[in-house]
Write a protein that holds these residues in place. Sequence first.
Motif, PDB file in Angstrom:
ATOM      1  N   GLY A 197      66.669  17.723 -13.900  1.00  0.00           N
ATOM      2  CA  GLY A 197      67.382  16.886 -13.031  1.00  0.00           C
ATOM      3  C   GLY A 197      68.354  17.818 -12.181  1.00  0.00           C
ATOM      4  O   GLY A 197      69.251  17.195 -11.325  1.00  0.00           O
ATOM      5  N   GLU A 198      68.050  19.202 -12.060  1.00  0.00           N
ATOM      6  CA  GLU A 198      68.755  20.057 -11.376  1.00  0.00           C
ATOM      7  C   GLU A 198      68.005  20.756 -10.132  1.00  0.00           C
ATOM      8  O   GLU A 198      68.704  21.547  -9.477  1.00  0.00           O
ATOM      9  CB  GLU A 198      69.201  21.214 -12.380  1.00  0.00           C
ATOM     10  CG  GLU A 198      70.089  20.833 -13.692  1.00  0.00           C
ATOM     11  CD  GLU A 198      70.265  21.953 -14.635  1.00  0.00           C
ATOM     12  OE1 GLU A 198      69.894  22.854 -14.383  1.00  0.00           O
ATOM     13  OE2 GLU A 198      70.956  21.580 -15.537  1.00  0.00           O
ATOM     14  N   LEU A 199      66.912  20.273  -9.753  1.00  0.00           N
ATOM     15  CA  LEU A 199      66.152  20.966  -8.801  1.00  0.00           C
ATOM     16  C   LEU A 199      66.567  20.288  -7.529  1.00  0.00           C
ATOM     17  O   LEU A 199      66.542  18.896  -7.258  1.00  0.00           O
ATOM     18  CB  LEU A 199      64.571  20.667  -8.787  1.00  0.00           C
ATOM     19  CG  LEU A 199      63.811  21.401  -7.576  1.00  0.00           C
ATOM     20  CD1 LEU A 199      63.851  23.034  -7.872  1.00  0.00           C
ATOM     21  CD2 LEU A 199      62.356  20.920  -8.020  1.00  0.00           C
ATOM     22  N   ARG A 200      67.016  21.119  -6.490  1.00  0.00           N
ATOM     23  CA  ARG A 200      67.399  20.717  -5.027  1.00  0.00           C
ATOM     24  C   ARG A 200      66.673  21.388  -4.067  1.00  0.00           C
ATOM     25  O   ARG A 200      65.881  22.275  -4.340  1.00  0.00           O
ATOM     26  CB  ARG A 200      68.687  20.970  -4.710  1.00  0.00           C
ATOM     27  CG  ARG A 200      70.004  20.489  -5.964  1.00  0.00           C
ATOM     28  CD  ARG A 200      69.993  18.853  -5.709  1.00  0.00           C
ATOM     29  NE  ARG A 200      70.783  18.273  -6.908  1.00  0.00           N
ATOM     30  CZ  ARG A 200      70.520  17.866  -7.958  1.00  0.00           C
ATOM     31  NH1 ARG A 200      69.297  17.940  -8.316  1.00  0.00           N
ATOM     32  NH2 ARG A 200      71.387  17.504  -8.694  1.00  0.00           N
ATOM     33  N   TRP A 224      59.777  23.699 -12.184  1.00  0.00           N
ATOM     34  CA  TRP A 224      59.453  22.393 -12.981  1.00  0.00           C
ATOM     35  C   TRP A 224      60.612  22.109 -14.014  1.00  0.00           C
ATOM     36  O   TRP A 224      60.984  21.024 -14.344  1.00  0.00           O
ATOM     37  CB  TRP A 224      57.953  22.527 -13.518  1.00  0.00           C
ATOM     38  CG  TRP A 224      57.843  21.218 -14.212  1.00  0.00           C
ATOM     39  CD1 TRP A 224      58.120  20.864 -15.578  1.00  0.00           C
ATOM     40  CD2 TRP A 224      57.202  19.848 -13.875  1.00  0.00           C
ATOM     41  NE1 TRP A 224      57.550  19.622 -15.960  1.00  0.00           N
ATOM     42  CE2 TRP A 224      57.230  19.082 -14.905  1.00  0.00           C
ATOM     43  CE3 TRP A 224      56.933  19.673 -12.361  1.00  0.00           C
ATOM     44  CZ2 TRP A 224      56.605  17.631 -14.696  1.00  0.00           C
ATOM     45  CZ3 TRP A 224      56.492  18.333 -12.258  1.00  0.00           C
ATOM     46  CH2 TRP A 224      56.345  17.200 -13.292  1.00  0.00           C
ATOM     47  N   ALA A 225      61.188  23.287 -14.680  1.00  0.00           N
ATOM     48  CA  ALA A 225      61.939  23.120 -15.711  1.00  0.00           C
ATOM     49  C   ALA A 225      63.457  22.344 -14.953  1.00  0.00           C
ATOM     50  O   ALA A 225      63.934  21.818 -15.591  1.00  0.00           O
ATOM     51  CB  ALA A 225      62.070  24.769 -16.127  1.00  0.00           C
ATOM     52  N   LEU A 226      63.573  23.024 -13.760  1.00  0.00           N
ATOM     53  CA  LEU A 226      64.807  22.614 -13.174  1.00  0.00           C
ATOM     54  C   LEU A 226      64.505  20.989 -12.675  1.00  0.00           C
ATOM     55  O   LEU A 226      65.271  20.216 -12.815  1.00  0.00           O
ATOM     56  CB  LEU A 226      65.072  23.405 -11.778  1.00  0.00           C
ATOM     57  CG  LEU A 226      65.340  24.746 -11.896  1.00  0.00           C
ATOM     58  CD1 LEU A 226      65.757  25.394 -10.591  1.00  0.00           C
ATOM     59  CD2 LEU A 226      66.893  24.724 -12.475  1.00  0.00           C
ATOM     60  N   TYR A 227      63.349  20.513 -12.295  1.00  0.00           N
ATOM     61  CA  TYR A 227      63.162  19.297 -11.989  1.00  0.00           C
ATOM     62  C   TYR A 227      63.189  18.460 -13.018  1.00  0.00           C
ATOM     63  O   TYR A 227      63.908  17.098 -13.126  1.00  0.00           O
ATOM     64  CB  TYR A 227      61.613  19.245 -11.494  1.00  0.00           C
ATOM     65  CG  TYR A 227      60.898  17.773 -11.505  1.00  0.00           C
ATOM     66  CD1 TYR A 227      61.620  17.037 -10.389  1.00  0.00           C
ATOM     67  CD2 TYR A 227      60.221  17.234 -12.381  1.00  0.00           C
ATOM     68  CE1 TYR A 227      61.254  15.770 -10.092  1.00  0.00           C
ATOM     69  CE2 TYR A 227      59.719  15.909 -12.132  1.00  0.00           C
ATOM     70  CZ  TYR A 227      60.199  15.274 -11.058  1.00  0.00           C
ATOM     71  OH  TYR A 227      59.691  13.844 -10.915  1.00  0.00           O
ATOM     72  N   GLU A 228      62.649  18.813 -14.345  1.00  0.00           N
ATOM     73  CA  GLU A 228      62.785  17.726 -15.562  1.00  0.00           C
ATOM     74  C   GLU A 228      64.311  17.966 -15.995  1.00  0.00           C
ATOM     75  O   GLU A 228      64.583  16.794 -16.682  1.00  0.00           O
ATOM     76  CB  GLU A 228      61.921  18.656 -16.866  1.00  0.00           C
ATOM     77  CG  GLU A 228      60.317  18.371 -16.779  1.00  0.00           C
ATOM     78  CD  GLU A 228      59.907  18.782 -18.114  1.00  0.00           C
ATOM     79  OE1 GLU A 228      58.933  18.148 -18.543  1.00  0.00           O
ATOM     80  OE2 GLU A 228      60.070  19.826 -18.515  1.00  0.00           O
TER      81      GLU A 228
END
Length: 286
Positions: A236-239, A230-234
Motif C-alpha cells: 500500500g506504499e506505491l505512489r 509490486w512489493a510497494l503496491y502490495e
Amino acid sequence: MKIPAGLQPLIDDGVIDAVLRPLKSGKEAAVYVVRSGDEIRCAKVYKDMAQRSFQQRVQYQEGRKVRGSREARAIGKATRYGRRQQETAWKNAEVDALYQLRDAGVRVPEPHGYFHGVLVMELVVDADGHSAPRLAEVELSPLQARGFHRFLVRQVVRMLCAGLVHGDLSPYNVLVAADGPVVIDFPQVVSAAGNNAARTMLLRDVNNITACLGGWAPELLDTWYGEEMWALYEAGELRPDSELTGTFAHDESMPDLEGVRDAIRDAREEALIRQQGREAAEQDPD
C-alpha cells in the motif's frame, strides 16, 4: 481507398469524413488512418474473436466486471452467448482503460470515442509527422535507452497506481512519438487487485521492456523494477511519484534463488525473439 465495412457506419454518422489508408492489421484488429474534419486520427476496427483464442483469454477476464450474473455465467461456460459477451467486454476494456489511464497521467493515445464497435483515437506521429514507429523498430543510444526505460517504468507505476496492469506490454506496443514513448494496445488489460495473475503479468511487462532497452544499455538487465514496484503496491506504499531504485531484496531463504534469477534473466534475453515471432503472426492475414 475503398471504405472498410466496419467504418461505413462512422462515415454515415459523420464521425469521420474519409478513410485515408490502412495503418496496421493484426489478429485482433485492423487500424486505419482517417480524417475527421481537419484532424487526422486513427480508427481501430476490432475483429471477431476466433474460437481458438477464447481459452487463452480466460486469464485476462478474471476480475473484470460484466453487466450481470447471466453474462458472467455464460462467459465462464464458454457458450456462444458467452463468447459474444466476452468479445464485447474485450473491446470495452481497451476503451475504458484509455480514458482511465489518460486521467491518471499515463502516456497513451487520446481517445476520441467508441462508435459501432470502432475506437477512434489520436494518431501518434514522429518528428516528421509520419506514423510513429514501434520501439522494436528504432535504434537508440545508451542514453536514449536509459531515458526511455525510466519513462516507461514510470508509466507502469502510474498504471499500477490506477489499479491496472497492461498484461501484454512489449516493444511492439510502445510507439516512439516525436516527444517520447506512447503505450498502446489495452484490450488485455487486467485488474491489479482482482486478477490472480496480475503480479506475473506485471513482471513480464517490465521484463519485456527491460530486455529490449537492455540491448542498448546492458546495465538495465540487472535491475528489478517490476519486483520493487509490486512489493510497494502490495504494501500500500506505491505512489505515482514513488522514487524507485531498481534494486530489490529477494528472500534469500527461497529455494534455488539463483535459479530464479537466472530464469528471469533468460526470459529477458529471449523476449525480443518471442516478439519477432509475434510480429510475424500479426502480419499473417490467415
